[in-house]
Design an enzyme around this catalytic site. Structure first.
Site, short mmCIF file in Angstrom:
data_model
loop_
_atom_site.label_atom_id
_atom_site.label_comp_id
_atom_site.label_asym_id
_atom_site.label_seq_id
_atom_site.Cartn_x
_atom_site.Cartn_y
_atom_site.Cartn_z
N ASP A 203 0.87 -1.17 0.00
CA ASP A 203 0.00 0.00 0.00
C ASP A 203 0.91 1.23 0.00
OD1 ASP A 203 -1.46 2.20 0.75
OD2 ASP A 203 -2.57 1.19 2.36
N GLN A 206 0.75 6.54 1.11
CA GLN A 206 1.44 7.63 1.82
C GLN A 206 2.91 7.73 1.43
OE1 GLN A 206 -0.19 9.81 3.40
NE2 GLN A 206 -2.10 8.80 3.95
N LYS A 229 -3.67 12.14 -3.36
CA LYS A 229 -2.75 12.45 -2.25
C LYS A 229 -1.43 13.00 -2.78
CE LYS A 229 -4.54 8.70 0.66
NZ LYS A 229 -5.35 9.29 1.72
N CYS A 368 -9.11 5.41 9.90
CA CYS A 368 -9.33 4.14 9.21
C CYS A 368 -8.31 3.09 9.64
CB CYS A 368 -9.30 4.29 7.68
SG CYS A 368 -10.59 5.35 7.07
N1 7TS Z 1 -3.78 3.36 2.57
C1 7TS Z 1 -3.26 4.33 3.33
C2 7TS Z 1 -1.97 4.10 4.05
C3 7TS Z 1 -3.95 5.55 3.42
O1 7TS Z 1 -3.44 6.51 4.18
C4 7TS Z 1 -5.17 5.71 2.75
C5 7TS Z 1 -5.98 6.96 2.89
C6 7TS Z 1 -5.62 4.67 1.94
C7 7TS Z 1 -4.91 3.50 1.89
C8 7TS Z 1 -6.87 4.78 1.15
O2 7TS Z 1 -6.69 5.70 0.12
P1 7TS Z 1 -7.89 6.01 -0.87
O3 7TS Z 1 -7.34 7.03 -1.79
O4 7TS Z 1 -8.20 4.73 -1.54
O5 7TS Z 1 -9.02 6.49 -0.03
N2 7TS Z 1 -5.80 7.61 4.09
C9 7TS Z 1 -6.55 8.59 4.61
C10 7TS Z 1 -6.22 9.21 5.80
O6 7TS Z 1 -5.24 8.91 6.47
N3 7TS Z 1 -7.14 10.14 6.07
O7 7TS Z 1 -8.05 10.12 5.11
C11 7TS Z 1 -7.70 9.16 4.19
#
Ligand code: 7TS
Length: 413
Positions: A203, A206, A229, A368
């Site tokens: 994943d 970040q 992001k 989350c």
């Molecule tokens: N993995 C990590 C480590 C994340 O921080 C996030 C989103 C996701 C997966 C999911 O990303 P998405 O673009 O599929 O939604 N993190 C966060 C957060 O920390 N605050 O809001 C979203």
């Protein structure tokens, strides 16, 4: 070694129109980029230009606009591949990190795993890299186990050694924790996993926005991240999969654009990566993502990483002066621009609400990561996340806001 030039934050901030917003009577201090980043003018313009000058469907029109749209979309694939040093045949456009991880779970793991096999994840995973594996466990009867964390918030080595062996078939791990900021040693984990024939799904939500990521060097089998992001628009993300693995996988979603031949009885799949891109994709999102990659590249990922690291050190230092404040996560080189904390006796939602009144945007909650909250022994944390457009003055604004929280709750003299 590349020596990163310092960032001219004041100049760069002028590229982000939203940073001129005034919130509750204060200039906006945006410390929530881990949730989603803000967008520079060039990205906003690229999305708008796509609709103004190139809007058509991809891969089908014989007309000029169809060609323009296809060039933008396939050009974005090349740009992404170059940005993370990957084979473009392995670059699948998805909506976000979450969808990419679900694709791996359903199209790679589900058909291959069964009772007697094991998936390993870690206690620090975002729900997006946890719930899909629980689904696969329930669908296939395989086991699911978790690498434990040390009290500093790193992966416990003994736990890694114990679990990275048979019957483990797949390791699901985050590159950077969205709560602790921990940067996991992916290259080392992949090497250890591969020695045991274990496939690794990372994943990267970040990581890709914040540091140079070289997928050839990391050698992960799957790697997922989100455009929103990393200065890009919402609605577009990337799953990288090694082409030799994608070749063997059935589609995740089916329908238009991913077929070779369809009869009323059956269908054959088209080649990768298109096999995994059913339906009309987010072409405008791809246009925006290209502009985001161009922006990040022009600033330089080393420069961005260095700037955020310095700012994080500054924030950690400043926050350690705040009475009754507890910080979570490791201190050191393996730490990205995320600072999670709690103020004794004050619920993080109250901290977040009072900070918002001061114009400071942070995130408060479980982020989350409910199992991680349990491991930390808390219900929630307040989290400040830093990016290329943040300044020391903004960190000072956060600390001043926390002073206000302390005064209201009587936690400070
Ligand atoms: N993995 C990590 C480590 C994340 O921080 C996030 C989103 C996701 C997966 C999911 O990303 P998405 O673009 O599929 O939604 N993190 C966060 C957060 O920390 N605050 O809001 C979203």
């Amino acid at each position: 070694m590349v020596v990163a030039a310092p960032l001219d934050v004041a100049r760069l901030r002028a590229d982000f129109p939203i940073l001129r917003e005034v919130v509750n009577g204060h200039p906006l201090v945006y410390l929530d980029s881990a949730a989603t980043s803000q967008k520079p003018d060039s990205v906003i313009q690229a999305v708008s230009d796509y609709y103004r000058f190139a809007n058509a469907n991809v891969h089908r029109g014989v007309h000029a606009l169809g060609e323009r749209a296809t060039e933008i979309f396939e050009g974005a694939r090349e740009d992404v591949a170059h940005f993370v040093n990957a084979d473009p045949r392995g670059v699948v456009f998805v909506r976000n990190t979450t969808e990419g991880l679900n694709l791996v779970a359903q199209a790679y793991a589900r058909p291959r795993l069964g009772p007697g096999d094991r998936i390993v994840a870690t206690e620090m995973e975002h729900h997006s890299n946890l719930v899909p594996w629980q689904q696969v466990r329930d669908q296939t009867g395989c086991q699911l186990e978790f690498i434990k964390l040390t009290d500093e918030g790193r992966l416990e080595d003994e736990s890694v050694s114990r679990l990275l062996q048979r019957p483990t078939r797949l390791l699901a791990v985050t590159h950077v924790s969205n709560v602790l900021g921990t940067i996991n040693p992916i290259r080392d984990l992949v090497a250890r996993a591969h020695r045991e024939g274990i496939v690794v799904c990372v994943d990267g939500a970040q990581a890709v926005p914040h540091m140079p990521v070289d997928l050839k060097e990391l050698d992960a089998d799957f790697y997922s991240f989100s455009g929103h992001k990393m200065l890009g628009p919402t609605g577009i993300g990337v799953l990288f999969g090694k082409p030799e693995l994608l070749e063997q996988m059935p589609p995740f979603l089916t329908g238009g654009s991913m077929i070779s031949v369809v009869t009323l009885e059956r269908t054959t799949w088209t080649e990768i990566p298109h096999r995994f891109e059913a339906g009309t994709p987010d072409i405008a999102g791809a246009a925006g993502l290209r502009a985001a990659i161009a922006y990040l590249t022009a600033v330089g990922m080393e420069t961005i990483q260095k700037h955020t690291a310095e700012l994080t050190d500054y924030a950690e230092e400043a926050l350690s002066e705040v009475t009754g404040l507890v910080q979570y996560g490791p201190r050191g080189e393996d730490r990205a621009g995320i600072v999670s904390f709690n103020l004794e006796g004050v619920h993080p939602h109250d901290v977040g609400t009072i900070l918002d009144r001061e114009g400071v945007a942070v995130r408060a909650g479980h982020h989350c990561c409910q199992p991680l909250m349990k491991r930390l022994g808390v219900a929630a944390t307040t989290r400040a996340s830093l990016y290329l457009y943040n300044s020391r003055g903004e960190v000072d604004g956060l600390v001043a806001g926390l002073g206000e929280v302390g005064r209201i709750f009587g936690a400070r003299p």
